[in-house]
Design an enzyme around this catalytic site. Structure first.
Site, PDB file in Angstrom:
ATOM      1  N   ASN B  48       1.022  -1.219  -0.150  1.00 60.02           N
ATOM      2  CA  ASN B  48      -0.123  -0.068  -0.030  1.00 60.02           C
ATOM      3  C   ASN B  48       0.844   1.393  -0.005  1.00 60.02           C
ATOM      4  O   ASN B  48       1.764   1.429   0.728  1.00 60.02           O
ATOM      5  CB  ASN B  48      -0.848  -0.057   1.206  1.00 60.02           C
ATOM      6  CG  ASN B  48      -1.752   1.100   1.295  1.00 60.02           C
ATOM      7  OD1 ASN B  48      -1.677   2.273   1.360  1.00 60.02           O
ATOM      8  ND2 ASN B  48      -3.126   0.565   1.498  1.00 60.02           N
ATOM      9  N   HIS B  59      -3.232  -0.167  -3.401  1.00 62.13           N
ATOM     10  CA  HIS B  59      -3.330  -0.814  -2.394  1.00 62.13           C
ATOM     11  C   HIS B  59      -2.254  -1.986  -2.557  1.00 62.13           C
ATOM     12  O   HIS B  59      -1.551  -1.875  -3.448  1.00 62.13           O
ATOM     13  CB  HIS B  59      -4.698  -1.793  -2.117  1.00 62.13           C
ATOM     14  CG  HIS B  59      -5.621  -0.781  -1.589  1.00 62.13           C
ATOM     15  ND1 HIS B  59      -7.035  -1.274  -1.378  1.00 62.13           N
ATOM     16  CD2 HIS B  59      -5.818   0.410  -1.364  1.00 62.13           C
ATOM     17  CE1 HIS B  59      -7.533  -0.351  -0.871  1.00 62.13           C
ATOM     18  NE2 HIS B  59      -6.839   1.086  -0.901  1.00 62.13           N
ATOM     19  N   GLU B  61      -2.191  -5.383  -3.162  1.00 62.23           N
ATOM     20  CA  GLU B  61      -2.736  -6.122  -4.226  1.00 62.23           C
ATOM     21  C   GLU B  61      -2.431  -5.371  -5.682  1.00 62.23           C
ATOM     22  O   GLU B  61      -2.177  -6.165  -6.702  1.00 62.23           O
ATOM     23  CB  GLU B  61      -4.179  -6.792  -4.029  1.00 62.23           C
ATOM     24  CG  GLU B  61      -4.293  -7.639  -3.099  1.00 62.23           C
ATOM     25  CD  GLU B  61      -4.887  -6.880  -1.872  1.00 62.23           C
ATOM     26  OE1 GLU B  61      -4.524  -5.380  -1.662  1.00 62.23           O
ATOM     27  OE2 GLU B  61      -5.591  -7.347  -0.823  1.00 62.23           O
ATOM     28  N   SER B  84      -7.532  -9.538   4.140  1.00 60.17           N
ATOM     29  CA  SER B  84      -8.577  -9.936   3.154  1.00 60.17           C
ATOM     30  C   SER B  84      -8.807  -8.830   2.208  1.00 60.17           C
ATOM     31  O   SER B  84      -8.820  -7.701   2.585  1.00 60.17           O
ATOM     32  CB  SER B  84      -9.760 -10.203   3.991  1.00 60.17           C
ATOM     33  OG  SER B  84     -10.910 -10.382   3.297  1.00 60.17           O
ATOM     34  N   CYS B  86     -10.099  -5.939   0.027  1.00 64.74           N
ATOM     35  CA  CYS B  86     -11.051  -5.014  -0.288  1.00 64.74           C
ATOM     36  C   CYS B  86     -11.907  -5.431  -1.311  1.00 64.74           C
ATOM     37  O   CYS B  86     -11.582  -5.967  -2.236  1.00 64.74           O
ATOM     38  CB  CYS B  86     -10.736  -3.740  -0.041  1.00 64.74           C
ATOM     39  SG  CYS B  86      -9.979  -2.682  -1.457  1.00 64.74           S
ATOM     40  N   CYS B  89      -9.841  -4.420  -4.440  1.00 64.67           N
ATOM     41  CA  CYS B  89      -8.874  -5.531  -4.835  1.00 64.67           C
ATOM     42  C   CYS B  89      -9.472  -6.906  -5.187  1.00 64.67           C
ATOM     43  O   CYS B  89      -9.063  -7.723  -5.942  1.00 64.67           O
ATOM     44  CB  CYS B  89      -7.789  -5.653  -3.659  1.00 64.67           C
ATOM     45  SG  CYS B  89      -6.899  -4.228  -3.398  1.00 64.67           S
ATOM     46  N   ASP B 149      -8.485   4.888   3.990  1.00 64.32           N
ATOM     47  CA  ASP B 149      -7.990   3.595   3.070  1.00 64.32           C
ATOM     48  C   ASP B 149      -9.145   2.717   2.530  1.00 64.32           C
ATOM     49  O   ASP B 149      -8.976   2.223   1.513  1.00 64.32           O
ATOM     50  CB  ASP B 149      -6.993   2.865   3.567  1.00 64.32           C
ATOM     51  CG  ASP B 149      -6.114   2.188   2.724  1.00 64.32           C
ATOM     52  OD1 ASP B 149      -5.696   2.745   1.427  1.00 64.32           O
ATOM     53  OD2 ASP B 149      -5.952   1.029   2.482  1.00 64.32           O
TER      54      ASP B 149
END
Lengths: 156, 156
Positions: B48, B59, B61, B84, B86, B89, B149
Site C-alpha cells: 500500500n 493498495h 494487491e 482480506s 477489499c 482488490c 484507506d
C-alpha cells in the site's frame, strides 16, 4: 437506470470521451473517465494507460480516481466513464462509496454496473453512440489487446 | 477454505509480510502482497502506498499486480496478501481471473473473499498472528488513516 443523454451528464461524459479519444490517438485503449464532485467540480480525470505506460492497473476509472488524490470520503461523487466498469473498477466504486456512476455505453462490454446498482450506487447508462463506436472500432481492430485488458487474453 | 499455515503458502505470505513491514516502517499502511505464478515465480510484489506516494489507488494487491506488468492471462496465478482483499482488490482478482488468493488474516477487516470463493477463486485464509498484529496495531494508532484507506473516512 435512466438515459438522460444530454445536460449535466452529457457534459460530464464529454470529459470522459475526450480522454478516450486521446487514448485512441496515443495508440492506447480508448476508455476514459472522470471523478466529479457533488458541485460539479472535476476532481480527477484520466484514461486507460495499459499501452502507454505498460501498466495494467490503470483503467480509465482508476486513472481518474488516482488523479483525484487522497480524500477522506467519496460521498456525493460521480464516476463518469465511457464504458461499463469492469469488476476491478466496479469494486473500486463500491469500496470507496462513490455515489453514482454515469456510463457512456454498456453494449460493447458489460461489467459490474448491475451489481453496483444492487449495492446502492445510482447507475445511469447513456447509450452514447460515440462511446459505442469508439469501442466497437477498437475491439474490431485490436482484439487481443482488448482481451488482455479484461483478463481474457491468451485463450485463442 | 483451509489453513495450511506453513509450507509454500507460508513462504509466499512471508514476502507479503516483508512488504507490509516495509510499509509500516515508511509510515504507511502495513498491507503487502505478491502475485505468484503457477511455478512459484514471484511476478510482482508491492505494498500500500497511499501515504508514501499520496496515491489512493495503490493498495497492496494493486501494487503487486502493477509490478507484474502486462500479461495476457493470469490463469494459475496466486495473489498472496497480508489482509482480506477489499472490494477494489477483490474486483481486480475476479476481473483478471487470478486463480487463487492466499490471505494472511481476515479478522481485522473482511473484504470480498467469500464473494471470490463463490465465483470460482480458490481462497485460503491462513490466520497468521503477525499479519493480525501488524494491522491491529496500525488501526489502533491510525484510525482515521485506516478509514480513509477503505473509503470510510470523514464520518466521525
Amino acid at each position: 437506470m435512466t438515459a438522460p443523454g444530454t445536460g449535466t451528464f452529457g457534459d460530464w461524459l464529454a470529459i470522459a470521451v475526450e480522454e478516450a479519444r486521446a487514448g485512441r490517438d496515443e495508440g492506447g485503449i480508448p476508455i476514459g473517465a472522470a471523478l466529479i464532485d457533488r458541485d460539479g467540480t472535476v476532481l480527477g480525470r484520466g484514461r486507460n494507460r495499459r499501452v502507454q505506460d505498460g501498466d495494467p492497473s490503470i483503467h480509465g476509472e482508476t486513472a481518474a480516481f488516482r488523479a483525484a488524490g487522497r480524500r477522506p470520503s467519496y460521498r456525493g461523487t460521480t464516476m463518469v466513464t465511457t464504458l461499463s466498469p469492469c469488476w476491478y473498477c466496479s469494486g473500486l466504486i463500491r469500496q470507496f462509496g462513490i455515489s453514482r456512476v454515469v456510463i457512456g455505453e454498456a453494449g460493447t462490454f458489460t461489467g459490474g454496473h448491475d451489481w453496483l446498482a444492487g449495492h446502492g450506487v445510482e447507475v445511469v447508462v447513456l447509450d452514447d453512440p460515440e462511446c459505442a463506436e469508439l469501442m466497437a472500432a477498437f475491439v474490431r481492430d485490436n482484439r487481443e489487446l482488448w482481451l488482455e485488458d479484461i483478463g481474457a487474453g491468451g485463450e485463442d
